[in-house]
Design an enzyme around this catalytic site. Structure first.
Site, short mmCIF file in Angstrom:
data_model
loop_
_atom_site.label_atom_id
_atom_site.label_comp_id
_atom_site.label_asym_id
_atom_site.label_seq_id
_atom_site.Cartn_x
_atom_site.Cartn_y
_atom_site.Cartn_z
N CYS A 73 19.78 14.05 1.16
CA CYS A 73 20.51 14.53 0.00
C CYS A 73 21.63 13.53 -0.26
O CYS A 73 22.47 13.31 0.64
CB CYS A 73 21.09 15.91 0.33
SG CYS A 73 22.15 16.60 -0.94
N CYS A 184 19.45 10.84 -6.49
CA CYS A 184 19.41 12.24 -6.04
C CYS A 184 17.97 12.50 -5.63
O CYS A 184 17.04 12.13 -6.35
CB CYS A 184 19.81 13.17 -7.18
SG CYS A 184 19.50 14.92 -6.84
N1 DGL Z 1 19.07 16.57 -3.58
C1 DGL Z 1 20.44 16.40 -3.82
C2 DGL Z 1 20.97 15.01 -3.86
O1 DGL Z 1 20.25 14.14 -3.46
C3 DGL Z 1 21.29 17.54 -4.12
C4 DGL Z 1 21.41 17.92 -5.51
C5 DGL Z 1 22.25 19.15 -5.63
O2 DGL Z 1 22.10 20.05 -4.81
O3 DGL Z 1 23.04 19.18 -6.57
O4 DGL Z 1 22.06 14.77 -4.26
#
Ligand code: DGL
Length: 259
Positions: A73, A184
């Site tokens: 993440c 993301c």
């Molecule tokens: N998958 C996430 C990232 O890479 C999180 C996105 C989120 O929860 O806002 O930032």
């Protein structure tokens, strides 16, 4: 040799794009995926909240015997990886960072677009990398407003999704970006839609999944943590949300959308 699992953590389903790269390349490694689901999205939360969720996730993954943890993440990496490394000094962590460097080194137009959450774009990691590699390159940033929700709701194929994604991508394309960095881990699930939107232009969309997988292999080797060649892997999915969400994680992990 160590047959214990690799832990993979995200706010929700996005980290499955990284899980998938590991699953495909490391056929003998067991994986435990923890998709929070309850507190998702992290994109607009405070650093304190994100550190708390990440800490809880790491404790659960360590409880499952994980030998290495991928913070799959970008937002949690930007906000919490320093905290985690300090708190768990014996655990190798791999974090996610927008692939700004390769984009800046290969752009022909001199303009790179970076799509990420608000928190990731504010993080020191992104600001330092951007400052380091973007001397002669213009970096345009955009928050993928609504993208995480689309992926969490399995709505990638709905017609209105293309409208939402186009609205975010268009200013980057109009600004001349020929590289679009996905900062993301939820966003790779929208690649088919993005590819339709950029069709006919000389634009590359860059995802970090494979680079992260290579980093995991390096660390496994460095720490002597690879599973035995003959080890039969197990795949486990856990969540802070409910059983229905857990099942959806498992289903999305094995769905063909990221191939
Ligand atoms: N998958 C996430 C990232 O890479 C999180 C996105 C989120 O929860 O806002 O930032």
């Amino acid at each position: 040799m160590n047959d214990n699992p690799i832990g993979v953590f995200d706010s929700g389903m996005g980290g499955l794009s990284v899980w998938r790269a590991l699953y495909k390349a490391l056929g003998n490694e067991s994986l435990v995926y923890l998709g929070d689901g309850l507190n998702c999205p992290y994109g607009n939360r405070t650093r304190g909240e994100i550190c708390r969720f990440a800490d809880e996730a790491v404790r659960i993954l360590l409880g499952r015997g994980c030998k290495l943890i991928v913070v799959a993440c970008n937002t949690a990496t930007a906000m919490a990886i320093d905290y985690l490394r300090e708190k768990y000094p014996d655990i190798p962590f791999v974090g996610l960072e927008p692939a700004v460097k390769p984009a800046c080194l290969t752009t022909r137009s001199g303009v790179v677009g970076v799509l990420a959450t608000a928190r990731s774009l504010e993080g020191d990691l992104f600001r330092h990398t951007a400052a380091k590699y973007a001397a002669d390159v213009r970096i345009l940033t955009a928050v993928g407003e609504g993208f995480v929700e689309i992926v969490e709701n399995d709505a990638e194929h709905l017609p209105e999704t293309e409208v939402i994604v186009r609205r975010v991508l268009q200013p980057l394309l109009d600004g001349g970006a020929d590289k679009i960095v996905l900062g993301c881990t939820h966003y790779p699930f929208l690649l088919p839609v993005m590819k339709r939107i950029v069709a006919g232009r000389q634009v590359d969309i860059i995802d970090s999944g494979e680079a992260v997988e290579r980093r995991v292999e390096q660390l496994l080797d460095m720490h002597g943590l690879r599973a035995d060649a003959g080890h039969r892997p197990a795949y486990e999915f856990v969540t802070f949300a409910d059983e229905d969400y857990r099942r959806r994680l498992e289903h999305k992990a094995f769905a063909a959308e990221l191939d």
